[in-house]
Design an enzyme around this catalytic site. Sequence first.
Site, PDB file in Angstrom:
ATOM      1  N   ASN A 150      56.237  58.466  52.829  1.00  0.00           N
ATOM      2  CA  ASN A 150      56.100  58.483  51.369  1.00  0.00           C
ATOM      3  C   ASN A 150      57.366  58.897  50.639  1.00  0.00           C
ATOM      4  O   ASN A 150      57.530  58.567  49.461  1.00  0.00           O
ATOM      5  CB  ASN A 150      54.939  59.397  50.944  1.00  0.00           C
ATOM      6  CG  ASN A 150      54.991  60.753  51.594  1.00  0.00           C
ATOM      7  OD1 ASN A 150      55.149  60.881  52.806  1.00  0.00           O
ATOM      8  ND2 ASN A 150      54.861  61.798  50.804  1.00  0.00           N
ATOM      9  N   HIS A 201      44.398  54.934  45.032  1.00  0.00           N
ATOM     10  CA  HIS A 201      45.272  55.069  43.851  1.00  0.00           C
ATOM     11  C   HIS A 201      46.723  54.697  44.109  1.00  0.00           C
ATOM     12  O   HIS A 201      47.525  54.672  43.176  1.00  0.00           O
ATOM     13  CB  HIS A 201      45.157  56.475  43.249  1.00  0.00           C
ATOM     14  CG  HIS A 201      45.760  57.579  44.046  1.00  0.00           C
ATOM     15  ND1 HIS A 201      46.876  58.237  43.652  1.00  0.00           N
ATOM     16  CD2 HIS A 201      45.392  58.155  45.222  1.00  0.00           C
ATOM     17  CE1 HIS A 201      47.175  59.188  44.532  1.00  0.00           C
ATOM     18  NE2 HIS A 201      46.287  59.145  45.480  1.00  0.00           N
ATOM     19  N   CYS A 326      53.545  65.941  46.379  1.00  0.00           N
ATOM     20  CA  CYS A 326      52.542  66.844  46.955  1.00  0.00           C
ATOM     21  C   CYS A 326      53.121  67.582  48.148  1.00  0.00           C
ATOM     22  O   CYS A 326      52.498  67.713  49.189  1.00  0.00           O
ATOM     23  CB  CYS A 326      51.283  66.076  47.327  1.00  0.00           C
ATOM     24  SG  CYS A 326      51.555  64.366  47.744  1.00  0.00           S
TER      25      CYS A 326
END
Length: 384
Positions: A150, A201, A326
């Site tokens: 990510n 999402h 995150c």
Amino acid sequence: MLVYLDNSATTRPYDEVISEMSHVMSSSYGNPSSLHRMGFDAEKIVKAARLKVSDALWAHSGDVYFTGGGTEGDNIAILGGARALKRKGRKIITSKIEHPAVLETFKALEQEGFQTVYLDVDDHGVINLDQFKSELDEQTVLVSLMHVNNELGAIQPVEEVGKLIRNMGKVYFHIDAVQSFGKLDMRSAVSAADLVTVSGHKIHGPKGIGALYIKHGTVIKSPVTGGGQEKNIRPGTENVPGIAGFGIAAELAYKDFDNKIAHMRKVRTHLLEGIKAEIEDIRINSFEDERSAASVLNISFPGVRGEVLLHMLEQKEIYVSTGSACSSNKKGQSHVLKAIGLKDEEIEGAIRFSFSQFNTVEEMDYVLEELKKAVKSIRKVTRR
Ligand SMILES: Cc1ncc(COP(=O)(O)O)c(C=O)c1O
């Protein structure tokens, strides 16, 4: 001009997703478990969405279970898989650059007596297959790897890992495909794995909904207990609007797929080449070529604090990220950028640009102009 370049954190839902969810919420609000017609209608919506998600995964719809998102999918797969096989062995393997949804779940299993291995990665974020081979042994019961990182976009050799695992007998292979779903064709990864996690999402679907693929015959002990929904893998009243929206998003993500990805790559390359040509003293942390997904570009600007740059760009309505949104690291330093060997100054100056099909080359020209000005003005102060 508003330029949203934080698509690895989350994406703008497709208009079709929003209108479908709104329609389901106002007209089909029954509980799929109810025996009357409204329950049956809701069940039909879930069934149709399951088909769409399983098509996108090249999977049988009976092997796809809806979850409350990527984090929950990772938890169910890893806790459920490891606990189901704990009589066979106690060793579980992952990498140093996983999402906290995986790393923290591994830590929780350490408390239960599992032996954990965190594989190293090279300077772009790829594991070493020789190290993996030397760790994979008779005691190993579960391997969990992300398909696309990510923060960097690096693609892991999940097909090769799957082949090595297949020769070892009963070892579950879980792939966290949250960042690859909708960005890569999933066929070879899904066929290499026993368990695959995806999330709504990140593909222009709703938040708080995801899916876990569980290959037929893979027995896991789900940590979630309740009323039997999703064949007891993820019991709880189904999030019918979320599921419906996720189904639409999964279908749209793979429509005209090759052109969409080629477009994203063109946009990414345009920004990358512009930065290389116009801003000096940078470190490109992502692969420049197809070893990275088209969705992520991570670059360090030494002498610049990423957070300061982020807020300066925000003033110009350009939205980027400093690494992961995150991150579990309390100091705020990315564990991923540390694992690929960056110096502190390079970690602090890292910016993640993450793209969607909606970004344009024209937007990148605007971003480049503003980025150039911002980096220059920050460095004027820090490098006096
Ligand atoms: C690789 C990866 N795994 C898991 C997750 C968690 O997904 P969710 O936000 O749906 O819980 C994310 C989200 O950032 C992610 O990037």
